[in-house]
Design a protein around this motif. Structure first.
Motif, PDB file in Angstrom:
ATOM      1  N   UNK A  60      -1.271  10.358  -3.309  1.00 23.23           N
ATOM      2  CA  UNK A  60      -1.574   8.998  -2.844  1.00 23.23           C
ATOM      3  C   UNK A  60      -0.452   8.422  -1.994  1.00 23.23           C
ATOM      4  N   UNK A  61      -0.843   7.597  -1.034  1.00 15.83           N
ATOM      5  CA  UNK A  61       0.107   6.886  -0.191  1.00 15.83           C
ATOM      6  C   UNK A  61      -0.302   5.410  -0.110  1.00 15.83           C
ATOM      7  N   UNK A  62       0.668   4.579   0.190  1.00 20.12           N
ATOM      8  CA  UNK A  62       0.396   3.159   0.412  1.00 20.12           C
ATOM      9  C   UNK A  62      -0.243   2.979   1.782  1.00 20.12           C
ATOM     10  N   UNK A  63      -0.995   1.923   1.930  1.00 20.36           N
ATOM     11  CA  UNK A  63      -1.552   1.562   3.239  1.00 20.36           C
ATOM     12  C   UNK A  63      -0.400   1.319   4.214  1.00 20.36           C
ATOM     13  N   UNK A  64      -0.539   1.830   5.422  1.00 24.14           N
ATOM     14  CA  UNK A  64       0.489   1.587   6.426  1.00 24.14           C
ATOM     15  C   UNK A  64       0.687   0.112   6.701  1.00 24.14           C
ATOM     16  N   UNK A  65      -0.405  -0.636   6.697  1.00 21.52           N
ATOM     17  CA  UNK A  65      -0.300  -2.064   6.991  1.00 21.52           C
ATOM     18  C   UNK A  65       0.321  -2.846   5.833  1.00 21.52           C
ATOM     19  N   UNK A  66       0.285  -2.296   4.621  1.00 22.47           N
ATOM     20  CA  UNK A  66       1.016  -2.917   3.524  1.00 22.47           C
ATOM     21  C   UNK A  66       2.509  -2.845   3.828  1.00 22.47           C
ATOM     22  N   UNK A  95       6.315   8.243   8.558  1.00 17.67           N
ATOM     23  CA  UNK A  95       6.230   9.011   7.307  1.00 17.67           C
ATOM     24  C   UNK A  95       5.509   8.146   6.281  1.00 17.67           C
ATOM     25  N   UNK A  96       4.881   8.781   5.289  1.00 13.59           N
ATOM     26  CA  UNK A  96       4.139   8.007   4.291  1.00 13.59           C
ATOM     27  C   UNK A  96       5.059   7.279   3.310  1.00 13.59           C
ATOM     28  N   UNK A  97       4.536   6.188   2.777  1.00 15.01           N
ATOM     29  CA  UNK A  97       5.172   5.477   1.672  1.00 15.01           C
ATOM     30  C   UNK A  97       4.300   5.740   0.454  1.00 15.01           C
ATOM     31  N   UNK A  98       4.930   6.144  -0.633  1.00 13.81           N
ATOM     32  CA  UNK A  98       4.199   6.503  -1.843  1.00 13.81           C
ATOM     33  C   UNK A  98       4.400   5.450  -2.928  1.00 13.81           C
ATOM     34  N   UNK A  99       3.462   5.370  -3.859  1.00 15.19           N
ATOM     35  CA  UNK A  99       3.658   4.450  -4.983  1.00 15.19           C
ATOM     36  C   UNK A  99       5.003   4.744  -5.649  1.00 15.19           C
ATOM     37  N   UNK A 100       5.755   3.684  -5.902  1.00 14.06           N
ATOM     38  CA  UNK A 100       7.073   3.837  -6.517  1.00 14.06           C
ATOM     39  C   UNK A 100       8.217   3.868  -5.519  1.00 14.06           C
ATOM     40  N   UNK A 101       7.922   4.097  -4.238  1.00 14.76           N
ATOM     41  CA  UNK A 101       8.982   4.104  -3.227  1.00 14.76           C
ATOM     42  C   UNK A 101       9.560   2.700  -3.046  1.00 14.76           C
ATOM     43  N   UNK A 102      10.847   2.641  -2.788  1.00 19.72           N
ATOM     44  CA  UNK A 102      11.500   1.387  -2.456  1.00 19.72           C
ATOM     45  C   UNK A 102      11.675   1.345  -0.945  1.00 19.72           C
TER      46      UNK A 102
END
Length: 147
Positions: A60-66, A95-102
């Motif tokens: 899973x990745x976060x929405x880019x627009x988030x 690059x993707x942002x994943x749940x838990x990333x800061x």
């Protein structure tokens, strides 16, 4: 976790080239779920781990627009801050942002047009040492002349 600089307004008369502000936020599962609800973007790559495992992201990745929304928060709350009007924003998702990333969202003043009250800002988001988003924003900055 949210770490940011003081909020408020920096009027165009006080802006300087190179001035920078940032915020740091950990992206949570709840953030992703809320963004999906508000935006109605329910792409399973954001919400369904089993589905996302079979994508190029391998999870899973976060929405880019988030992530881009964190840039908006810096612009609207810190630089230039309250009273700023967004005119444009370019974005490159690196690059993707994943749940838990800061994520650290940074905004830096690159150009100032005092006559038109327009400010060009370099925008980027970083996770660790990886630039995950970069772009450029043009805003109409607040001015003491219009208070």
């Amino acid at each position: 976790m949210l770490d940011n600089m003081p909020r408020g307004t920096i009027c165009i008369e006080d802006l300087e080239i190179g001035m920078m502000r940032h915020l740091t936020k950990q992206v949570t599962d709840r953030d992703i779920e809320l963004f999906a609800e508000v935006s109605t973007d329910r792409n399973p790559v954001h919400l369904d781990e089993a589905y996302a495992q079979d994508t190029i992201f391998g999870g899973r990745i976060a929405h880019g627009m988030l992530t881009a929304g964190l840039v908006s928060a810096v612009i609207g709350e810190q630089l230039p801050g309250h009273g700023t009007v967004y005119l444009s924003q370019s974005l490159r998702f690196m690059a993707p942002v994943r749940p838990g990333d800061t994520v650290r969202a940074e905004v830096t003043v690159r150009e100032i047009d005092h006559h038109k009250r327009r400010v060009t800002l370099e925008t980027c988001c970083i996770v660790g040492d990886i630039v995950v988003l970069k772009g450029e924003a043009t805003v109409l900055a607040p001015s003491r002349k219009f208070d």
